[in-house]
Design a protein around this motif. Structure first.
Motif, PDB file in Angstrom:
ATOM      1  N   HIS A 119      93.485  21.192  71.894  1.00 23.99           N
ATOM      2  CA  HIS A 119      92.839  22.343  71.257  1.00 23.99           C
ATOM      3  C   HIS A 119      92.024  21.978  70.025  1.00 23.99           C
ATOM      4  N   HIS A 120      92.239  20.804  69.415  1.00 30.07           N
ATOM      5  CA  HIS A 120      91.441  20.513  68.233  1.00 30.07           C
ATOM      6  C   HIS A 120      89.975  20.328  68.630  1.00 30.07           C
ATOM      7  N   ARG A 121      89.075  20.484  67.651  1.00 31.83           N
ATOM      8  CA  ARG A 121      87.666  20.722  67.964  1.00 31.83           C
ATOM      9  C   ARG A 121      86.999  19.588  68.729  1.00 31.83           C
ATOM     10  N   GLU A 166      86.314  20.226  62.182  1.00 30.28           N
ATOM     11  CA  GLU A 166      87.510  20.984  62.537  1.00 30.28           C
ATOM     12  C   GLU A 166      87.369  22.360  61.908  1.00 30.28           C
ATOM     13  N   THR A 199      90.541  26.251  65.531  1.00 27.68           N
ATOM     14  CA  THR A 199      90.842  25.145  66.439  1.00 27.68           C
ATOM     15  C   THR A 199      92.065  24.368  65.985  1.00 27.68           C
TER      16      THR A 199
END
Length: 503
Positions: free
Chosen positions: A461-463, A133, A137
């Protein structure tokens, strides 16, 4: 080498050492960062930009006016207009007051204006494990979910935030990458007692510790006696200790079953591990008179013990998380390691009692415990719960998850806002966050409470695109997020670094 952390997180990633926390080593990393970026070493962070501005001039026009039929306020939801100037809420009037501004936003009839959420439990992991992460992000995901303030945990970044140079180094990575405001927790580990006061003075919001192996060597756990020493120290300057409360001895002696059966994993993390550790935290809180907070409560068995401690007057609060309130062990398929976290998701009857604990005030608020990893680590062992890294990534989905469950239970949105914004802000001392009030930061979320959508991990949207909520239909969507009166555009990060006492 495979390690096992406090969330049951097995990983084949290289095990790092406590030497990575050495302050002199981190100072060299800071110097290298400045050289690589062509910068002179920076001074300590100053006041927030919005605090440096001149007093608001009531004669000036508002920068932004929002008008809606359902706008949160001190007396619940009502038809209101909000005038924003210099990033702060400058006026709140009944709808029809015709406040004027350089920009005017008329909310749709199905939209509700909420204070931005405050998530005080987020693992961002940068620097050091940015493939898991990162600030860009994670904070994009936060903004997409209506979260406007996050507090970053002191692990699993490298170095851990266990001394002031490590905090400064982490802030260098965050300063130009955050799409929401971000503050930091410090860490309490064996041997860093002298670092706690300097970290407090540098602006951390409190100190996290573990009562069992954290899974990364650079963040070892405290014994109960070391916890008491740390609490005695933090009490001297009014800070708070936040505790991952699971008893190591109980877990070491629980059945340890490898494979894809979720029930086997659940048995390896029994409720008694939480219950005993929470009792120990309460006892040390009583002994020291310190301020404590129990992280990610999953065992409903501890609710009465916690309630009794609160009736006694101890300075103790408790959080739980969306996964404990929306999932149940009975519905988790074998091999579905996306659901793995520790403490684990427990049975349906346990979940219902956690909801009751919220309604009764025994549990104080809800945070994500956003705890990401790479797909390879999460799927290690091809569905083997003993090997897969644990943790649930839900930073973007928290409001929708909780509202989906709350609305079907007849719980109103005002109470959800209290649990996910106002209460966490109050507990950690974010005095300008968590409410729509004159003088507060204009951190806002436009929420369509009746809109439904289907979770698609690839659109988050998180990695790393993994979530236990894949394919789940949720009620309530965040349509826009404003940070200090500016709509988040997901291209230009405008988040600020927060310091305790200045937020």
């Amino acid at each position: 080498m495979t390690t096992q952390d406090s969330r049951g997180q097995g990983t084949d990633a290289p095990v790092t050492g406590v030497a990575l926390n050495d302050p002199d080593r981190v100072r060299r990393l800071i110097a290298d960062f400045h050289r690589e970026h062509g910068e002179a070493p920076a001074a300590a962070p100053g006041p927030r930009a919005s605090d440096e501005q001149s007093p608001q001039d009531p004669g000036r026009p508002f920068d932004l006016v929002l008008r809606g039929r359902r706008v949160a306020g001190e007396n619940g939801f009502a038809a209101r207009e909000i005038g924003i100037r210099d990033g702060r809420i400058a006026a709140i009037e009944p709808l029809g007051a015709a406040l004027q501004g350089r920009e005017i936003v008329e909310l749709a009839d199905d939209e509700t204006l909420l204070p931005g959420l405050v998530d005080t439990h987020v693992h961002i992991n940068e620097p050091g494990r940015t493939e898991w992460e990162g600030f860009a992000t994670a904070t994009r995901a936060a903004a997409a979910g209506g979260v406007t303030t996050v507090l970053d945990m002191p692990l699993n970044s490298i170095p851990s935030t266990v001394n002031p140079p490590a905090l400064e180094y982490k802030q260098l990575f965050a300063r130009d990458s955050a799409f929401v405001d971000i503050g930091f927790w410090g860490g309490a580990i064996p041997g860093n007692l002298p670092q706690l006061r300097p970290l407090h003075d540098a602006g951390v919001f409190g100190f996290k510790c573990f009562m069992l192996n954290s899974g990364v060597d650079e963040f070892p756990p405290l014994t109960a006696d070391e916890l008491e020493e740390a609490l005695t120290e933090t009490s001297a300057f009014g800070s708070m200790m936040i505790v991952h409360a699971e008893d190591a001895h109980t877990i070491d002696n629980a059945p340890q079953t490898a494979g894809g059966a979720y029930q086997g994993f659940l048995q390896s993390r029994p409720r008694d591990a939480e219950n005993l550790a929470i009792s120990a935290v309460i006892e040390r809180t009583r002994t020291t008179g310190g301020r404590t907070h129990i992280l990610h409560l999953s065992s409903s068995d501890s609710l009465e013990t916690i309630a009794a401690a609160k009736r006694e007057g101890l300075d103790l609060t408790v959080e739980t998380c969306p996964h404990y309130l929306t999932l149940s062990a009975e519905e988790i398929p074998d091999g579905a390691t996306a659901f793995k976290c520790c403490p684990p998701v427990r049975e349906e009857d346990n979940r219902e009692q956690l909801w009751q604990g919220l309604l009764e005030g025994t549990i104080d608020f809800i945070v994500s415990d956003h705890s990401p990893s790479t797909l390879e680590l999460k799927n290690a062992g091809d569905g083997d719960f003993a090997l897969a890294w644990g943790g649930v990534s839900s930073l973007q989905l928290g409001l929708s998850l909780i509202w989906t469950e709350a609305s079907r239970r007849g719980i109103d949105l005002e109470r959800v806002v209290r649990w996910m914004s106002t209460a966490p802000a109050e507990r950690v001392g974010l005095t300008s966050k968590g409410q729509l009030r004159v003088g507060f930061d204009a951190d806002l979320a436009v929420f369509a409470a009746e809109e439904t959508f289907v979770v698609d991990a690839g659109q988050l949207h998180h990695r790393n695109p993994i979530t236990p909520y894949q394919g789940k239909t949720l009620q309530g969507r965040v349509r826009a997020t404003y940070l200090r009166g500016q709509r988040v555009d997901f291209d230009a990060p405008t988040g600020q670094l927060l310091r305790h006492g200045e937020a």
